[in-house]
Design a protein around this motif. Structure first.
Motif, PDB file in Angstrom:
ATOM      1  N   ASN A  25      -3.631  91.557  32.911  1.00 20.06           N
ATOM      2  CA  ASN A  25      -5.078  91.777  32.893  1.00 20.06           C
ATOM      3  C   ASN A  25      -5.837  90.463  32.868  1.00 20.06           C
ATOM      4  O   ASN A  25      -5.357  89.455  32.377  1.00 20.06           O
ATOM      5  CB  ASN A  25      -5.498  92.688  31.719  1.00 20.06           C
ATOM      6  CG  ASN A  25      -5.138  92.111  30.378  1.00 20.06           C
ATOM      7  OD1 ASN A  25      -5.396  90.956  30.090  1.00 20.06           O
ATOM      8  ND2 ASN A  25      -4.539  92.918  29.520  1.00 20.06           N
ATOM      9  N   GLY A  26      -7.041  90.541  33.426  1.00 23.42           N
ATOM     10  CA  GLY A  26      -8.018  89.462  33.367  1.00 23.42           C
ATOM     11  C   GLY A  26      -9.323  90.099  32.929  1.00 23.42           C
ATOM     12  O   GLY A  26      -9.824  91.001  33.601  1.00 23.42           O
ATOM     13  N   LEU A  52     -13.427  84.755  28.341  1.00 23.70           N
ATOM     14  CA  LEU A  52     -12.434  85.143  29.335  1.00 23.70           C
ATOM     15  C   LEU A  52     -11.076  85.215  28.663  1.00 23.70           C
ATOM     16  O   LEU A  52     -10.697  84.316  27.907  1.00 23.70           O
ATOM     17  CB  LEU A  52     -12.400  84.099  30.462  1.00 23.70           C
ATOM     18  CG  LEU A  52     -11.235  84.165  31.444  1.00 23.70           C
ATOM     19  CD1 LEU A  52     -11.313  85.430  32.305  1.00 23.70           C
ATOM     20  CD2 LEU A  52     -11.226  82.918  32.331  1.00 23.70           C
ATOM     21  N   SER A  53     -10.346  86.277  28.951  1.00 20.53           N
ATOM     22  CA  SER A  53      -8.970  86.417  28.477  1.00 20.53           C
ATOM     23  C   SER A  53      -8.092  86.831  29.649  1.00 20.53           C
ATOM     24  O   SER A  53      -8.502  87.650  30.477  1.00 20.53           O
ATOM     25  CB  SER A  53      -8.865  87.471  27.369  1.00 20.53           C
ATOM     26  OG  SER A  53      -9.610  87.086  26.239  1.00 20.53           O
ATOM     27  N   VAL A  54      -6.896  86.250  29.713  1.00 15.00           N
ATOM     28  CA  VAL A  54      -5.920  86.597  30.739  1.00 15.00           C
ATOM     29  C   VAL A  54      -4.592  86.806  30.025  1.00 15.00           C
ATOM     30  O   VAL A  54      -4.119  85.915  29.317  1.00 15.00           O
ATOM     31  CB  VAL A  54      -5.781  85.480  31.800  1.00 15.00           C
ATOM     32  CG1 VAL A  54      -4.765  85.881  32.868  1.00 15.00           C
ATOM     33  CG2 VAL A  54      -7.131  85.154  32.423  1.00 15.00           C
ATOM     34  N   TRP A  71      -2.244  83.796  28.955  1.00 12.07           N
ATOM     35  CA  TRP A  71      -2.475  82.550  29.684  1.00 12.07           C
ATOM     36  C   TRP A  71      -3.784  81.920  29.233  1.00 12.07           C
ATOM     37  O   TRP A  71      -3.927  80.711  29.264  1.00 12.07           O
ATOM     38  CB  TRP A  71      -2.496  82.803  31.191  1.00 12.07           C
ATOM     39  CG  TRP A  71      -1.122  83.024  31.741  1.00 12.07           C
ATOM     40  CD1 TRP A  71      -0.293  82.081  32.258  1.00 12.07           C
ATOM     41  CD2 TRP A  71      -0.415  84.263  31.801  1.00 12.07           C
ATOM     42  NE1 TRP A  71       0.900  82.661  32.640  1.00 12.07           N
ATOM     43  CE2 TRP A  71       0.847  84.008  32.370  1.00 12.07           C
ATOM     44  CE3 TRP A  71      -0.704  85.576  31.438  1.00 12.07           C
ATOM     45  CZ2 TRP A  71       1.799  85.004  32.589  1.00 12.07           C
ATOM     46  CZ3 TRP A  71       0.241  86.569  31.645  1.00 12.07           C
ATOM     47  CH2 TRP A  71       1.475  86.276  32.214  1.00 12.07           C
ATOM     48  N   GLU A  72      -4.723  82.751  28.846  1.00 17.60           N
ATOM     49  CA  GLU A  72      -6.012  82.276  28.336  1.00 17.60           C
ATOM     50  C   GLU A  72      -6.501  83.305  27.340  1.00 17.60           C
ATOM     51  O   GLU A  72      -6.476  84.504  27.627  1.00 17.60           O
ATOM     52  CB  GLU A  72      -7.016  82.116  29.479  1.00 17.60           C
ATOM     53  CG  GLU A  72      -8.206  81.282  29.139  1.00 17.60           C
ATOM     54  CD  GLU A  72      -7.845  79.846  28.789  1.00 17.60           C
ATOM     55  OE1 GLU A  72      -8.128  79.456  27.628  1.00 17.60           O
ATOM     56  OE2 GLU A  72      -7.298  79.114  29.620  1.00 17.60           O
ATOM     57  N   GLU A  73      -6.911  82.851  26.173  1.00 22.49           N
ATOM     58  CA  GLU A  73      -7.350  83.801  25.146  1.00 22.49           C
ATOM     59  C   GLU A  73      -8.721  83.381  24.618  1.00 22.49           C
ATOM     60  O   GLU A  73      -8.870  82.310  24.042  1.00 22.49           O
ATOM     61  CB  GLU A  73      -6.329  83.846  24.007  1.00 22.49           C
ATOM     62  CG  GLU A  73      -6.585  84.973  23.036  1.00 22.49           C
ATOM     63  CD  GLU A  73      -5.388  85.253  22.142  1.00 22.49           C
ATOM     64  OE1 GLU A  73      -5.266  86.387  21.698  1.00 22.49           O
ATOM     65  OE2 GLU A  73      -4.594  84.320  21.891  1.00 22.49           O
ATOM     66  N   MET A  74      -9.703  84.230  24.878  1.00 19.36           N
ATOM     67  CA  MET A  74     -11.050  84.030  24.347  1.00 19.36           C
ATOM     68  C   MET A  74     -11.646  82.673  24.742  1.00 19.36           C
ATOM     69  O   MET A  74     -12.268  81.994  23.931  1.00 19.36           O
ATOM     70  CB  MET A  74     -11.053  84.197  22.829  1.00 19.36           C
ATOM     71  CG  MET A  74     -10.461  85.506  22.318  1.00 19.36           C
ATOM     72  SD  MET A  74     -11.554  86.885  22.567  1.00 19.36           S
ATOM     73  CE  MET A  74     -12.722  86.622  21.263  1.00 19.36           C
ATOM     74  N   LYS A  97       0.603  80.540  27.779  1.00 17.35           N
ATOM     75  CA  LYS A  97       0.349  79.590  26.692  1.00 17.35           C
ATOM     76  C   LYS A  97       0.805  80.148  25.352  1.00 17.35           C
ATOM     77  O   LYS A  97       1.101  79.388  24.431  1.00 17.35           O
ATOM     78  CB  LYS A  97      -1.147  79.263  26.601  1.00 17.35           C
ATOM     79  CG  LYS A  97      -1.684  78.475  27.767  1.00 17.35           C
ATOM     80  CD  LYS A  97      -3.170  78.218  27.586  1.00 17.35           C
ATOM     81  CE  LYS A  97      -3.764  77.454  28.731  1.00 17.35           C
ATOM     82  NZ  LYS A  97      -5.222  77.276  28.575  1.00 17.35           N
ATOM     83  N   LYS A  98       0.830  81.483  25.250  1.00 18.49           N
ATOM     84  CA  LYS A  98       1.149  82.111  23.967  1.00 18.49           C
ATOM     85  C   LYS A  98       1.934  83.389  24.217  1.00 18.49           C
ATOM     86  O   LYS A  98       1.650  84.122  25.167  1.00 18.49           O
ATOM     87  CB  LYS A  98      -0.160  82.429  23.241  1.00 18.49           C
ATOM     88  CG  LYS A  98      -0.016  83.050  21.883  1.00 18.49           C
ATOM     89  CD  LYS A  98      -1.389  83.273  21.265  1.00 18.49           C
ATOM     90  CE  LYS A  98      -1.274  83.929  19.906  1.00 18.49           C
ATOM     91  NZ  LYS A  98      -2.586  84.183  19.321  1.00 18.49           N
TER      92      LYS A  98
END
Length: 155
Positions: A25-26, A52-54, A71-74, A97-98
């Motif tokens: 999800n994005g 944005l969160s991915v 991959w990207e959080e908040m 990343k996490k």
């Protein structure tokens, strides 16, 4: 594999994807007082946050524990930012990343909810299979069927 290429203001954030994903999800989220007639939230009674969160959720075979991946959080956004999510096929993606181990009971509950609200045609098909002594192929579908007695006529 299916992947998302995520770009923010012309800068590539990530190519998100993995061979063992069941969910990708994005999400762009705005929360708070978003319009003049909105009441706002407790955390944002007058303003708002944009981010944005991915991420995703693995669906591994062979009893290997699943993980939530990010991959990207908040990532903070501002008005005027441009977010592009290109859906693509990829042979290589960026590592998340996490990662966090997923709670198997939470995943099963979500699968049950998804099955419970499936179309009556799907439920009818599974019901007809059960009525003829044929077990549904999905273990979770069989568990839901026996534990919650969902039947198309009850929807």
């Amino acid at each position: 594999m299916l992947a998302f290429e995520v770009v923010l203001n012309g800068q590539r954030i990530a190519i998100a994807g993995a061979e063992d994903l069941n969910v990708l999800n994005g999400i762009v989220t705005a929360v708070g007082k978003l319009g003049s007639k909105a009441s706002g939230t407790k955390a944002h009674p007058k303003g708002y946050d944009l981010h944005l969160s991915v991420g995703g959720l693995t669906g591994r075979q062979g009893g290997i524990p699943d993980e939530h991946v990010r991959w990207e959080e908040m990532k903070k956004l501002k008005v005027g930012d441009e977010v592009l999510i290109r859906v693509r096929r990829a042979t290589v993606a960026d590592p998340p990343k996490k990662t966090m181990t997923a709670d198997p009971m939470h995943i099963e509950r979500n699968e049950r909810q998804e099955f419970k609200w499936s179309s009556p045609a799907t439920l009818s098909f599974v019901g007809n299979m059960s009525a003829h002594g044929i077990a549904p192929t999905s273990k979770n579908a069989a568990n839901l069927w026996s534990k919650e007695s969902v039947h198309p006529s009850t929807i």
